[in-house]
Design a protein around this motif. Structure first.
Motif, PDB file in Angstrom:
ATOM      1  N   LYS A  79     -58.705  23.952 -11.071  1.00  0.00           N
ATOM      2  CA  LYS A  79     -57.970  23.321 -12.174  1.00  0.00           C
ATOM      3  C   LYS A  79     -56.961  24.271 -12.815  1.00  0.00           C
ATOM      4  CE  LYS A  79     -61.381  19.755 -13.276  1.00  0.00           C
ATOM      5  NZ  LYS A  79     -62.172  19.912 -12.059  1.00  0.00           N
ATOM      6  N   MET A  80     -56.459  25.221 -12.012  1.00  0.00           N
ATOM      7  CA  MET A  80     -55.392  26.102 -12.476  1.00  0.00           C
ATOM      8  C   MET A  80     -54.129  25.284 -12.711  1.00  0.00           C
ATOM      9  SD  MET A  80     -56.518  29.237 -12.621  1.00  0.00           S
ATOM     10  CE  MET A  80     -57.625  30.463 -11.919  1.00  0.00           C
ATOM     11  N   LYS A  81     -53.350  25.681 -13.728  1.00  0.00           N
ATOM     12  CA  LYS A  81     -52.138  24.946 -14.075  1.00  0.00           C
ATOM     13  C   LYS A  81     -50.872  25.576 -13.498  1.00  0.00           C
ATOM     14  CE  LYS A  81     -54.501  22.115 -16.602  1.00  0.00           C
ATOM     15  NZ  LYS A  81     -54.762  20.744 -16.104  1.00  0.00           N
ATOM     16  N   ILE A  82     -50.920  26.892 -13.247  1.00  0.00           N
ATOM     17  CA  ILE A  82     -49.700  27.568 -12.821  1.00  0.00           C
ATOM     18  C   ILE A  82     -49.996  28.583 -11.706  1.00  0.00           C
ATOM     19  CG2 ILE A  82     -48.489  27.315 -15.016  1.00  0.00           C
ATOM     20  CD1 ILE A  82     -49.880  30.702 -14.111  1.00  0.00           C
ATOM     21  N   ILE A  83     -48.945  28.921 -10.964  1.00  0.00           N
ATOM     22  CA  ILE A  83     -48.964  30.010 -10.005  1.00  0.00           C
ATOM     23  C   ILE A  83     -47.884  31.000 -10.404  1.00  0.00           C
ATOM     24  CG2 ILE A  83     -48.542  30.701  -7.616  1.00  0.00           C
ATOM     25  CD1 ILE A  83     -51.116  29.217  -7.957  1.00  0.00           C
ATOM     26  N   ARG A  84     -48.235  32.270 -10.437  1.00  0.00           N
ATOM     27  CA  ARG A  84     -47.250  33.326 -10.664  1.00  0.00           C
ATOM     28  C   ARG A  84     -46.936  33.921  -9.293  1.00  0.00           C
ATOM     29  NH1 ARG A  84     -47.658  39.111 -12.636  1.00  0.00           N
ATOM     30  NH2 ARG A  84     -45.869  39.471 -13.991  1.00  0.00           N
ATOM     31  N   LEU A  85     -45.757  33.621  -8.799  1.00  0.00           N
ATOM     32  CA  LEU A  85     -45.385  33.942  -7.424  1.00  0.00           C
ATOM     33  C   LEU A  85     -44.251  34.958  -7.407  1.00  0.00           C
ATOM     34  CD1 LEU A  85     -45.989  33.082  -4.468  1.00  0.00           C
ATOM     35  CD2 LEU A  85     -44.207  31.369  -4.725  1.00  0.00           C
ATOM     36  N   ALA A  86     -44.497  36.100  -6.786  1.00  0.00           N
ATOM     37  CA  ALA A  86     -43.493  37.169  -6.753  1.00  0.00           C
ATOM     38  C   ALA A  86     -42.435  36.893  -5.694  1.00  0.00           C
ATOM     39  CB  ALA A  86     -44.174  38.500  -6.455  1.00  0.00           C
ATOM     40  N   PHE A  87     -41.201  37.321  -5.968  1.00  0.00           N
ATOM     41  CA  PHE A  87     -40.157  37.269  -4.947  1.00  0.00           C
ATOM     42  C   PHE A  87     -39.438  38.610  -4.899  1.00  0.00           C
ATOM     43  CE2 PHE A  87     -37.627  36.242  -8.679  1.00  0.00           C
ATOM     44  CZ  PHE A  87     -36.403  36.860  -8.429  1.00  0.00           C
ATOM     45  N   TYR A 170     -29.049  34.531  -8.909  1.00  0.00           N
ATOM     46  CA  TYR A 170     -29.060  33.724  -7.679  1.00  0.00           C
ATOM     47  C   TYR A 170     -30.267  32.796  -7.653  1.00  0.00           C
ATOM     48  CZ  TYR A 170     -29.269  32.566  -2.708  1.00  0.00           C
ATOM     49  OH  TYR A 170     -29.340  31.892  -1.514  1.00  0.00           O
ATOM     50  N   MET A 171     -31.448  33.347  -7.957  1.00  0.00           N
ATOM     51  CA  MET A 171     -32.652  32.531  -7.892  1.00  0.00           C
ATOM     52  C   MET A 171     -32.666  31.466  -8.989  1.00  0.00           C
ATOM     53  SD  MET A 171     -34.137  33.537  -5.210  1.00  0.00           S
ATOM     54  CE  MET A 171     -35.827  32.949  -5.227  1.00  0.00           C
ATOM     55  N   ALA A 172     -32.133  31.795 -10.166  1.00  0.00           N
ATOM     56  CA  ALA A 172     -32.066  30.801 -11.234  1.00  0.00           C
ATOM     57  C   ALA A 172     -31.160  29.641 -10.834  1.00  0.00           C
ATOM     58  CB  ALA A 172     -31.578  31.450 -12.527  1.00  0.00           C
ATOM     59  N   GLU A 173     -30.035  29.969 -10.199  1.00  0.00           N
ATOM     60  CA  GLU A 173     -29.123  28.924  -9.737  1.00  0.00           C
ATOM     61  C   GLU A 173     -29.738  28.114  -8.598  1.00  0.00           C
ATOM     62  OE1 GLU A 173     -25.744  31.265  -8.739  1.00  0.00           O
ATOM     63  OE2 GLU A 173     -24.880  31.207 -10.759  1.00  0.00           O
ATOM     64  N   HIS A 174     -30.409  28.819  -7.682  1.00  0.00           N
ATOM     65  CA  HIS A 174     -30.968  28.176  -6.502  1.00  0.00           C
ATOM     66  C   HIS A 174     -32.069  27.188  -6.863  1.00  0.00           C
ATOM     67  CE1 HIS A 174     -31.978  27.917  -2.220  1.00  0.00           C
ATOM     68  NE2 HIS A 174     -33.248  27.986  -2.581  1.00  0.00           N
ATOM     69  N   THR A 175     -32.843  27.498  -7.890  1.00  0.00           N
ATOM     70  CA  THR A 175     -34.020  26.695  -8.194  1.00  0.00           C
ATOM     71  C   THR A 175     -33.806  25.613  -9.232  1.00  0.00           C
ATOM     72  OG1 THR A 175     -34.728  28.350  -9.828  1.00  0.00           O
ATOM     73  CG2 THR A 175     -35.585  28.590  -7.606  1.00  0.00           C
ATOM     74  N   LYS A 176     -32.642  25.536  -9.828  1.00  0.00           N
ATOM     75  CA  LYS A 176     -32.469  24.541 -10.884  1.00  0.00           C
ATOM     76  C   LYS A 176     -32.459  23.113 -10.350  1.00  0.00           C
ATOM     77  CE  LYS A 176     -27.404  25.019 -11.125  1.00  0.00           C
ATOM     78  NZ  LYS A 176     -26.303  25.473 -11.992  1.00  0.00           N
TER      79      LYS A 176
END
Length: 386
Positions: A79-87, A170-176
């Motif tokens: 029942k975890m709500k989030i994943i903290r995923l490194a890039f 770049y990642m902020a633009e890519h994921t929006k």
């Protein structure tokens, strides 16, 4: 390490998710004083787990042992709500400097030498959506798509700061394009240069200048995501931020001065406080940064414990540190993400198939490593969400 912090990723080569799921996710999120609110104005508590990449291979771990679906299903079962995923910023550097990303097969051959091909074959067998033409970024796409399907948010030594900011932008633009994205962490565990005699500055003034510049770029690229700011000394201290103290050179962090003030969140890591007695260490831990939660703080903000953890062996899961974190973080209504999901790494510190004894999952990612530790996390999660 950089994070696409607690967020969901990009379905590009996969089927479009039902609009009903997007309604359920209630994005975008905003902050109000020391709380995060989703789009219905209800309070959202960050509770989850870290899923790291291993560095050299630059893709999420465990895929040689288990499918993306089976790993995400295990996370969902808690029942975890989030994943903290490194890039990795290096991945973005490759894309920006060379005009393309690297295919997964090539990545494994480069990172794992003679073992690369067998690992690659195991990955594509376990997760058929990953193919020979799949790049590193598209592996993250596949992970994100599965997290979306389950309604889960995805929320070094020296490095080139301009490329770091470029990578974040770049990642902020890519994921929006993904309606489920909720936040982005700027930099994890800011630390002094390892190189002896380095003249690179390391102080709160530099922290302010670099983080503000990076945050401005991320917000401009995607104004609908929260931005996480980490502290100094391996992200264990945010002391001068809560009180808007002089950081040097006339700099003061003033939350109210940001046009996107309702999108800023603080984060801290903790692996050692308290060492022997919870009550004796609690005040120091509070004063290192969590006091920003208090109404007396000039910069009153949400603080999330984005990393804490312990060995899953030798009973550490019931010793002082583990039991203290399970108690005080829910008491403070602070969010958290436990380190670490990974049972093993493709390669780490030069060792292939490196065993991660802190991992919630066992070596082959097939089951929980220690049932008692998982019971404790379930209790902590229930206390945080009540």
């Amino acid at each position: 390490m950089n994070q696409i912090l607690l967020r969901q990723f990009w379905p590009k080569d996969v089927a479009t998710l039902p609009s009903l799921l997007y309604t359920f996710l209630n994005v975008p999120f905003k902050t109000s004083s020391r709380w995060v609110l989703h789009s219905t104005s209800a309070i959202f508590i960050y509770v989850g787990v870290n899923w790291p990449d291993a560095g050299e291979d630059m893709i999420p771990g465990g895929l040689q042992y288990a499918s993306v679906e089976s790993i995400v299903t295990k996370i969902k079962s808690l029942k975890m709500k989030i994943i903290r995923l490194a890039f990795p910023i290096e991945m973005v550097d490759d894309i920006k400097d060379n005009g393309r990303d690297i295919a997964l097969q090539q990545t494994f051959h480069k990172a794992l030498a003679g073992k690369g091909e067998s690992i690659y074959q195991s990955v594509i067998k376990n997760s058929p959506q990953i193919k020979s033409t799949t790049t590193r970024l598209k592996v993250f796409d596949a992970v994100a798509a599965e997290l979306s399907r389950h309604g889960i948010y995805l929320g070094d030594t020296e490095f080139n700061t301009e490329k770091w900011k470029r990578g974040l932008q770049y990642m902020a633009e890519h994921t929006k394009k993904w309606s489920s994205i909720i936040s982005n962490g700027l930099r994890n565990e800011l630390r002094k240069p390892d190189k002896a005699g380095s003249s690179l500055p390391y102080n709160w003034q530099v922290w302010h200048d670099q983080n503000v510049a990076a945050a401005n770029l991320v917000n401009a690229a995607n104004p609908d995501i929260l931005i996480f700011l980490s502290g100094l000394d391996y992200d264990t201290k945010l002391t001068p931020i809560r009180g808007a103290e002089d950081l040097g050179g006339g700099r003061r962090f003033q939350k109210s001065s940001f046009k996107y003030a309702d999108e800023l969140v603080l984060e801290l890591n903790n692996y050692r406080t308290p060492a022997s007695d919870c009550d004796s260490g609690k005040n120091g831990f509070w004063n290192n940064g969590f006091k920003a939660l208090d109404a007396s703080a000039k910069n009153r903000m949400l603080v999330v414990l984005t990393e804490f953890g312990f060995s899953q062996t030798n009973g550490f899961y019931y010793k002082v540190f583990a039991t203290c974190m399970r108690r005080i973080i829910p008491e403070w209504d602070a969010g958290w993400a436990v380190w670490v999901l990974a049972g093993s790494y493709y390669i780490r510190a030069g060792t292939h198939d490196y065993e991660e004894t802190w991992g919630l999952l066992n070596h082959d990612w097939s089951d929980w490593r220690r049932a008692q530790a998982i019971t404790g996390l379930r209790q902590m999660l229930a206390a945080s969400l009540k």
